[in-house]
Design a protein around this motif. Structure first.
Motif, mmCIF file in Angstrom:
data_model
loop_
_atom_site.group_PDB
_atom_site.id
_atom_site.type_symbol
_atom_site.label_atom_id
_atom_site.label_comp_id
_atom_site.label_asym_id
_atom_site.label_seq_id
_atom_site.Cartn_x
_atom_site.Cartn_y
_atom_site.Cartn_z
ATOM 1 N N ASP A 74 0.806 -1.219 0.000
ATOM 2 C CA ASP A 74 0.000 0.000 0.000
ATOM 3 C C ASP A 74 0.841 1.273 0.000
ATOM 4 O OD1 ASP A 74 -2.379 -1.377 0.042
ATOM 5 O OD2 ASP A 74 -2.675 -1.183 2.202
ATOM 6 N N SER A 75 2.133 1.148 0.319
ATOM 7 C CA SER A 75 2.992 2.327 0.517
ATOM 8 C C SER A 75 2.390 3.251 1.574
ATOM 9 C CB SER A 75 3.222 3.064 -0.793
ATOM 10 O OG SER A 75 3.925 2.257 -1.722
ATOM 11 N N THR A 76 2.083 2.643 2.709
ATOM 12 C CA THR A 76 1.529 3.374 3.853
ATOM 13 C C THR A 76 2.117 2.827 5.146
ATOM 14 O OG1 THR A 76 -0.333 1.829 4.103
ATOM 15 C CG2 THR A 76 -0.696 3.782 2.725
ATOM 16 N N ALA A 95 0.401 7.945 4.091
ATOM 17 C CA ALA A 95 1.238 7.625 2.943
ATOM 18 C C ALA A 95 2.715 7.760 3.291
ATOM 19 C CB ALA A 95 0.897 8.534 1.769
ATOM 20 N N GLY A 97 6.903 6.745 1.410
ATOM 21 C CA GLY A 97 7.533 6.477 0.134
ATOM 22 C C GLY A 97 7.106 5.121 -0.393
ATOM 23 N N VAL A 98 7.545 4.799 -1.600
ATOM 24 C CA VAL A 98 7.080 3.582 -2.276
ATOM 25 C C VAL A 98 7.647 2.336 -1.597
ATOM 26 C CG1 VAL A 98 7.085 2.323 -4.461
ATOM 27 C CG2 VAL A 98 6.870 4.824 -4.454
ATOM 28 N N ASN A 99 6.735 1.409 -1.234
ATOM 29 C CA ASN A 99 7.092 0.091 -0.696
ATOM 30 C C ASN A 99 7.933 0.167 0.575
ATOM 31 O OD1 ASN A 99 7.538 -0.927 -4.100
ATOM 32 N ND2 ASN A 99 5.739 -1.294 -2.843
ATOM 33 N N ASP A 120 12.144 2.830 2.572
ATOM 34 C CA ASP A 120 11.278 2.604 1.420
ATOM 35 C C ASP A 120 12.075 1.944 0.301
ATOM 36 O OD1 ASP A 120 9.399 4.176 2.905
ATOM 37 O OD2 ASP A 120 10.304 5.984 2.054
ATOM 38 N N ALA A 122 11.998 2.072 -2.673
ATOM 39 C CA ALA A 122 12.310 2.921 -3.819
ATOM 40 C C ALA A 122 13.606 3.698 -3.643
ATOM 41 C CB ALA A 122 11.162 3.887 -4.077
ATOM 42 N N SER A 126 11.290 7.781 4.751
ATOM 43 C CA SER A 126 10.178 8.700 4.981
ATOM 44 C C SER A 126 10.124 9.085 6.447
ATOM 45 C CB SER A 126 8.845 8.056 4.587
ATOM 46 O OG SER A 126 8.801 7.761 3.214
#
Length: 375
Positions: A74-76, A95, A97-99, A120, A122, A126
């Motif tokens: 979900d990237s959360t 939210a 960062g990605v993954n 994250d 990516a 975060s």
């Protein structure tokens, strides 16, 4: 700034396999200790999709520990506030960062409230600032090395502010981001580790008052120790551990006042324990069996005897293993407790205020966080 970058090669992070999603539910299970079952129970709470890590902290200042998971797909992050009656509020998602691959909490801005950090996949970390009342601002994104697998914090440079450290799987480095004290962080400074670090922790290993950095190196079957002189990290010193170490932590298991290192080794279903000598060195690893495919390790005094116990999340066993050290022999006895399906991350803390820590797992295959109460 004297923390300096070091160059390393790159490798490919293994793809996380597909999982079967299972509804979160409240179940009663059993614990096995030397073949004798002991009754125990766990309760699962819905979180985001494919949670990989879990942390506990008092996010809203009410004196009770809340639950946070990093939700990879979900990237959360999911925040579950503690209601104080053995229950938790519904998931509130923020939210990242990605993954996000891991999660931790720390007071980064000195306001007395724990903020949330994720590594994250990516290539970022975060930072979600705590606004008070258990709510968080939008994530501030900071570059790290390639495919960071874990994040932790420590005051590396002795200025009284917590800095960020990530283990960067594909770069075989750790990234250090120094805290500028104004809500911002300096650029990444990279230091070489062993091959493919999957986890990172910090502890004062040599008694000089400064936190050193430790990684578990999946590609080298080692734990790397990077000493800290207050200005920079030293080149890594590698200590052999079990096969494919996935997670590392530090705790004084033998009661000699010096931190020991513990890795969870998913390649041979063990933990490795390296006894610290208090001067930054470690004895050869001893091993103890865990459940099937241990993916995370934590420590806590679960039975109130004043000694830290070792806890692993056993992904393929759907269990959390507790390893207690026998004082006279130094050997570890194992008890196993049922969790939700596919427990990947693990943490511990006193969630119900009774003075005894509970175990919390992030259940990747069930999209849940399970709370295990040990009687």
């Amino acid at each position: 700034m004297t923390y300096r970058a070091r160059s390393t090669g790159r490798t490919q992070l293994p793809t996380v396999p597909a999982v079967v999603l299972v509804a979160a539910m409240c179940l009663t299970g059993q614990a096995w200790a030397g073949g004798r079952p002991e009754p125990t129970a766990y309760r699962s709470h819905a979180v985001g999709n494919r949670p990989l890590a879990v942390a506990v902290a008092d996010l809203d200042g009410d004196g009770r520990l809340d639950i946070i998971t990093s939700d990879f797909a979900d990237s959360t992050v999911s925040v579950l506030l503690n209601r104080g009656d053995g229950r938790f509020g519904p998931r509130v998602a923020y939210a990242t960062g990605v993954n996000p691959t891991s999660v931790t909490t720390a007071d980064l801005d000195g306001d007395g409230r724990p903020d949330i950090l994720t590594s994250d996949g990516a290539g970022t970390v975060s930072v979600l600032t705590n606004n008070g009342g258990g709510t968080f601002g939008a994530a501030a994104i900071h570059p790290t090395g390639a495919r960071p697998s874990a994040v932790t914090t420590a005051d590396l440079d002795g200025d009284g502010r917590l800095d960020i450290v990530t283990s960067d799987f594909a770069d075989s480095t750790v990234s250090v981001l120094l805290n500028r004290g104004d809500g911002r962080f300096g650029p990444r400074v990279a230091y070489a580790t062993g091959a493919n670090p999957t986890s990172v922790t910090t502890a004062d290993l040599d008694g000089d008052g400064r936190p050193d950095v430790v990684t578990s190196d999946n590609g080298a079957d080692t734990a790397s120790v990077l000493g800290n002189d207050g200005h920079r990290l030293a080149p890594p010193v590698a200590y052999p551990v079990g096969r494919q170490p996935r997670s590392v932590t530090a705790a004084d298991l033998d009661g000699n006042g010096s931190p020991d290192l513990i890795t969870a080794n998913r390649g041979d279903d063990t933990v490795s324990v390296l006894a610290g000598n208090g001067r930054g060195g470690f004895a050869s690893a001893t091993t103890a069996a865990t459940g099937d495919n241990p993916t995370w390790v934590a420590t806590a005094d679960l039975d109130g005897d004043g000694r830290s116990d070792v806890i692993t999340s056993d992904f393929d066993g759907n269990t959390a293993s507790v390893l207690r050290r026998h004082g006279r022999t130094g050997r570890y006895g194992r008890s196993s407790y049922r969790t939700g399906t596919g427990p990947y991350g693990v943490a511990a803390g006193d969630l119900d205020g009774d003075g005894r820590p509970e175990i919390v797992t992030a259940d990747r295959s069930a999209d849940s966080a399970s709370v295990v109460r040990i009687g």
